[in-house]
Write a protein that holds these residues in place. Structure first.
Motif, PDB file in Angstrom:
ATOM      1  N   SER A  51      14.510   4.015   4.213  1.00  0.00           N
ATOM      2  CA  SER A  51      13.808   4.616   3.040  1.00  0.00           C
ATOM      3  C   SER A  51      12.237   3.879   2.885  1.00  0.00           C
ATOM      4  O   SER A  51      11.588   3.624   4.029  1.00  0.00           O
ATOM      5  CB  SER A  51      14.890   2.817   2.550  1.00  0.00           C
ATOM      6  OG  SER A  51      14.929   2.012   3.015  1.00  0.00           O
ATOM      7  N   THR A  53       9.487   1.898   1.035  1.00  0.00           N
ATOM      8  CA  THR A  53       8.992   0.887  -0.446  1.00  0.00           C
ATOM      9  C   THR A  53       7.819   0.801  -0.228  1.00  0.00           C
ATOM     10  O   THR A  53       6.882   1.102   0.071  1.00  0.00           O
ATOM     11  CB  THR A  53       9.490  -0.485  -0.361  1.00  0.00           C
ATOM     12  OG1 THR A  53      10.249  -1.249  -1.370  1.00  0.00           O
ATOM     13  CG2 THR A  53       9.239  -1.068   1.038  1.00  0.00           C
ATOM     14  N   GLN A  55       5.772  -2.729  -0.782  1.00  0.00           N
ATOM     15  CA  GLN A  55       5.951  -3.722  -1.213  1.00  0.00           C
ATOM     16  C   GLN A  55       4.235  -4.766  -0.430  1.00  0.00           C
ATOM     17  O   GLN A  55       3.755  -4.650   0.120  1.00  0.00           O
ATOM     18  CB  GLN A  55       6.818  -3.861  -0.074  1.00  0.00           C
ATOM     19  CG  GLN A  55       7.466  -5.653  -0.210  1.00  0.00           C
ATOM     20  CD  GLN A  55       8.300  -6.567  -1.381  1.00  0.00           C
ATOM     21  OE1 GLN A  55       6.849  -7.246  -2.390  1.00  0.00           O
ATOM     22  NE2 GLN A  55       8.956  -5.398  -2.323  1.00  0.00           N
ATOM     23  N   SER A  96      19.625   1.427   2.241  1.00  0.00           N
ATOM     24  CA  SER A  96      18.559   2.759   1.842  1.00  0.00           C
ATOM     25  C   SER A  96      18.826   2.785   0.384  1.00  0.00           C
ATOM     26  O   SER A  96      17.634   3.280  -0.555  1.00  0.00           O
ATOM     27  CB  SER A  96      18.657   3.874   2.774  1.00  0.00           C
ATOM     28  OG  SER A  96      18.027   5.450   2.331  1.00  0.00           O
ATOM     29  N   THR A  99      16.793   1.075  -1.690  1.00  0.00           N
ATOM     30  CA  THR A  99      15.592   0.351  -1.300  1.00  0.00           C
ATOM     31  C   THR A  99      15.198   2.331  -2.399  1.00  0.00           C
ATOM     32  O   THR A  99      15.734   2.151  -3.374  1.00  0.00           O
ATOM     33  CB  THR A  99      15.037   0.562  -0.649  1.00  0.00           C
ATOM     34  OG1 THR A  99      16.168   0.962   0.693  1.00  0.00           O
ATOM     35  CG2 THR A  99      14.889  -1.449   0.144  1.00  0.00           C
ATOM     36  N   SER A 100      14.535   3.117  -2.519  1.00  0.00           N
ATOM     37  CA  SER A 100      14.778   4.815  -1.982  1.00  0.00           C
ATOM     38  C   SER A 100      13.971   5.042  -0.849  1.00  0.00           C
ATOM     39  O   SER A 100      13.800   4.849   0.459  1.00  0.00           O
ATOM     40  CB  SER A 100      13.005   3.873  -3.354  1.00  0.00           C
ATOM     41  OG  SER A 100      13.274   5.409  -3.541  1.00  0.00           O
ATOM     42  N   LEU A 103       9.009   8.313  -3.822  1.00  0.00           N
ATOM     43  CA  LEU A 103       8.373   7.355  -4.203  1.00  0.00           C
ATOM     44  C   LEU A 103       6.857   8.554  -4.705  1.00  0.00           C
ATOM     45  O   LEU A 103       6.544   8.755  -3.324  1.00  0.00           O
ATOM     46  CB  LEU A 103       7.078   6.365  -3.767  1.00  0.00           C
ATOM     47  CG  LEU A 103       8.248   5.355  -2.454  1.00  0.00           C
ATOM     48  CD1 LEU A 103       7.514   4.051  -2.047  1.00  0.00           C
ATOM     49  CD2 LEU A 103       9.234   4.568  -3.690  1.00  0.00           C
ATOM     50  N   GLN A 118      -0.604  -4.975  -2.129  1.00  0.00           N
ATOM     51  CA  GLN A 118       0.208  -4.172  -1.704  1.00  0.00           C
ATOM     52  C   GLN A 118       0.400  -2.599  -0.562  1.00  0.00           C
ATOM     53  O   GLN A 118      -0.659  -2.697  -0.322  1.00  0.00           O
ATOM     54  CB  GLN A 118       0.752  -2.656  -2.685  1.00  0.00           C
ATOM     55  CG  GLN A 118       1.969  -3.527  -4.104  1.00  0.00           C
ATOM     56  CD  GLN A 118       1.167  -2.791  -5.401  1.00  0.00           C
ATOM     57  OE1 GLN A 118       1.007  -2.224  -5.477  1.00  0.00           O
ATOM     58  NE2 GLN A 118       3.057  -3.139  -5.757  1.00  0.00           N
TER      59      GLN A 118
END
Length: 143
Positions: A51, A53, A55, A96, A99-100, A103, A118
């Protein structure tokens, strides 16, 4: 001269997981190479057991904590029915899903508009070395 464009690219990363890989610099270099100015970047991961993210990216210990948290949410020790591809397969799919795989990131003044701490991160949920492909798409102005 500023012009409106659509550009696409691809990153392939060999990941020995579970791990979190920082893609921020590679994606930033891709944007610089095409002279992206202002627009929208989409990153899409073509896999179901890893995945993406956005963060915390300043302290490497945070990555270990994030992996630990995901393991607690979907531990390999759990009894998943779909384990033909290994005991880490279905927990990876659950992680997965939490989360994603896609994006969208605004790009302003030639830079991803990420917060100070980030980063754009790839999370590998499987234990084996796996090549992962991230598709990139930018639409906006260049010049």
């Amino acid at each position: 001269m500023t012009r409106l464009v659509q550009e696409r690219g691809e990153l392939t990363i060999d990941v020995a997981g579970p791990a979190i890989v920082d893609l921020t610099q590679q994606v930033g270099e891709w944007l610089t190479k095409m002279r992206a100015r202002d627009g929208l970047l989409t990153a899409f991961l073509r896999h179901a057991s890893a995945s993406l993210t956005i963060q915390e990216n300043a302290d490497p210990k945070v990555r270990a904590d994030l992996l630990d948290a995901l393991e607690k949410l979907a531990p390999e020790a759990s009894a998943f029915r779909g384990d033909a591809d290994g005991r880490d397969d279905w927990p990876a799919h659950v992680k997965s899903m939490l989360t994603s795989v896609s994006l969208s990131i605004p790009v302003f003044e030639r830079t991803m508009a990420l917060g100070q701490w980030q980063g754009l991160l790839l999370i590998e949920h499987r234990r084996r070395v796996t090549p992962r492909t991230v598709l990139l798409h930018f639409i906006g102005s260049c010049g």
